[in-house]
Design a protein around this motif. Structure first.
Motif, short mmCIF file in Angstrom:
data_model
loop_
_atom_site.label_atom_id
_atom_site.label_comp_id
_atom_site.label_asym_id
_atom_site.label_seq_id
_atom_site.Cartn_x
_atom_site.Cartn_y
_atom_site.Cartn_z
N LEU A 1 31.04 36.74 31.09
CA LEU A 1 31.18 37.95 31.92
C LEU A 1 32.67 38.17 32.14
O LEU A 1 33.35 37.39 32.80
CB LEU A 1 30.46 37.76 33.26
CG LEU A 1 30.51 38.96 34.21
CD1 LEU A 1 29.61 40.09 33.70
CD2 LEU A 1 30.08 38.55 35.62
N ARG A 2 33.18 39.25 31.58
CA ARG A 2 34.60 39.61 31.75
C ARG A 2 34.79 41.08 31.49
O ARG A 2 33.95 41.74 30.88
CB ARG A 2 35.48 38.79 30.78
CG ARG A 2 35.18 38.99 29.31
CD ARG A 2 36.20 38.26 28.44
NE ARG A 2 35.85 38.28 27.04
CZ ARG A 2 36.00 39.32 26.21
NH1 ARG A 2 36.50 40.45 26.67
NH2 ARG A 2 35.64 39.23 24.94
N GLU A 3 35.90 41.59 31.99
CA GLU A 3 36.21 43.01 31.77
C GLU A 3 36.85 43.20 30.41
O GLU A 3 37.44 42.29 29.84
CB GLU A 3 37.14 43.50 32.87
CG GLU A 3 36.52 43.47 34.26
CD GLU A 3 37.43 44.06 35.33
OE1 GLU A 3 37.49 45.29 35.43
OE2 GLU A 3 38.06 43.26 36.04
N PHE B 1 31.75 41.68 40.89
CA PHE B 1 32.60 41.55 39.72
C PHE B 1 32.89 42.95 39.20
O PHE B 1 31.96 43.72 38.93
CB PHE B 1 31.96 40.71 38.62
CG PHE B 1 32.87 40.47 37.45
CD1 PHE B 1 33.81 39.46 37.50
CD2 PHE B 1 32.80 41.27 36.32
CE1 PHE B 1 34.68 39.24 36.44
CE2 PHE B 1 33.66 41.06 35.26
CZ PHE B 1 34.60 40.04 35.32
N ALA B 2 34.18 43.27 39.09
CA ALA B 2 34.59 44.61 38.67
C ALA B 2 33.90 45.63 39.58
O ALA B 2 34.01 45.53 40.79
CB ALA B 2 34.25 44.83 37.19
N MET C 1 27.34 36.25 37.14
CA MET C 1 28.23 36.65 38.23
C MET C 1 28.66 35.46 39.08
O MET C 1 29.67 35.52 39.78
CB MET C 1 27.56 37.73 39.08
CG MET C 1 27.37 39.03 38.33
SD MET C 1 26.78 40.39 39.35
CE MET C 1 28.21 40.69 40.40
N GLN C 2 27.92 34.37 39.02
CA GLN C 2 28.34 33.14 39.69
C GLN C 2 29.38 32.39 38.86
O GLN C 2 30.03 31.47 39.38
CB GLN C 2 27.13 32.23 39.93
CG GLN C 2 26.21 32.72 41.04
CD GLN C 2 24.97 31.87 41.18
OE1 GLN C 2 24.46 31.32 40.18
NE2 GLN C 2 24.44 31.75 42.38
N ASN D 1 17.98 37.01 37.57
CA ASN D 1 18.47 35.63 37.53
C ASN D 1 19.54 35.43 36.47
O ASN D 1 20.48 34.64 36.65
CB ASN D 1 17.29 34.68 37.29
CG ASN D 1 16.39 34.57 38.50
OD1 ASN D 1 16.84 34.68 39.63
ND2 ASN D 1 15.10 34.36 38.27
N LEU D 2 19.40 36.13 35.35
CA LEU D 2 20.40 36.04 34.29
C LEU D 2 21.73 36.65 34.74
O LEU D 2 22.80 36.05 34.56
CB LEU D 2 19.89 36.72 33.02
CG LEU D 2 20.81 36.71 31.80
CD1 LEU D 2 21.19 35.29 31.41
CD2 LEU D 2 20.14 37.43 30.63
#
Length: 225
Positions: free
Chosen positions: A223-225, A132-133, A165-166, A159-160
């Protein structure tokens, strides 16, 4: 092959009790009566999990945990009679993966141990990578890299981050994250999730990289840019 567990407590009655009970459950159990002995046995025998008491003379469990975490990602279950939220957070901040308060039912200890071992196996089995990114998570090597910079992660941090990322760009609720990463309900007042998100942000943004894990107020994280 049965998992190897190292029980660390300066009270020999407790180590004897845990050793007998966990052996009966099918684990290969060793014991240490102080922090220095624990560090030595970890180097010699490479246990799959450490059950670590906090209150020990000479070198307490918090310092032992810090030293173990510097050298690897071995799962650590911290056991203590100190039951305030501050004490739990302090234990987790040193790198412990879980925190069990005395007195406890032996069945709960076994459940926590099995949950930690399952999380470790699940994280290490798939021979794949997530991207990711500028962040890469290698599930087989149990490692993370951002912008060509290696990032050391504890078992729980790994794990977090794997969960995020999944599920890129998907808002994950607090309850969902707790269920998927910790596997059971923490007490409502516990801010363990916030603590670990803080750890990940610090490590991922160590060189002033842009933030990837964002808070969605009243819901959870994304999770994002």
């Amino acid at each position: 092959m049965c998992a190897k567990i190292l029980v660390v407590d300066d009270d020999q009655k407790i180590t004897t009790m845990m050793r007998r009970g966990l052996t009966f459950e099918g684990f290969d159990v060793d014991a240490a009566n102080n922090g220095r002995e624990c560090l030595m046995k970890v180097l010699e025998n490479s246990p799959d999990l450490v059950i670590l008491d906090v209150m020990m003379p000479d070198m307490d469990g918090l310092e032992v945990c810090r030293r173990l975490r510097k050298d690897g990602n071995i799962p650590i279950l911290m056991v203590t009679g100190r039951d305030s939220v501050t004490d739990r957070v302090e234990g987790l901040e040193t790198g412990a993966d879980d925190y069990l308060i005395k007195p406890f039912a032996f069945e709960e200890l076994v459940a926590r141990v099995k949950a930690l071992l399952r999380r470790t196996e699940t994280a290490g089995n798939p021979a794949d990578t997530l991207h990711f990114a500028d962040l890469t998570l290698d599930l087989a090597a149990y490692s993370a890299i951002r912008n060509n910079r290696p990032i050391e992660l504890s078992t729980t941090e790994f794990n977090l981050l794997k969960l995020f990322m999944q599920n890129p760009k998907r808002v994950l609720s607090r309850d969902l994250i707790m269920e998927k990463v910790w596997g059971y309900d923490f007490q409502v007042e516990s801010n363990v999730l916030e603590v670990y998100v803080g750890y990940l942000r610090h490590k991922l943004e160590l060189h002033s990289e842009p933030r990837l894990i964002h808070t969605v107020r009243g819901t959870g994280y994304v999770l994002r840019e």
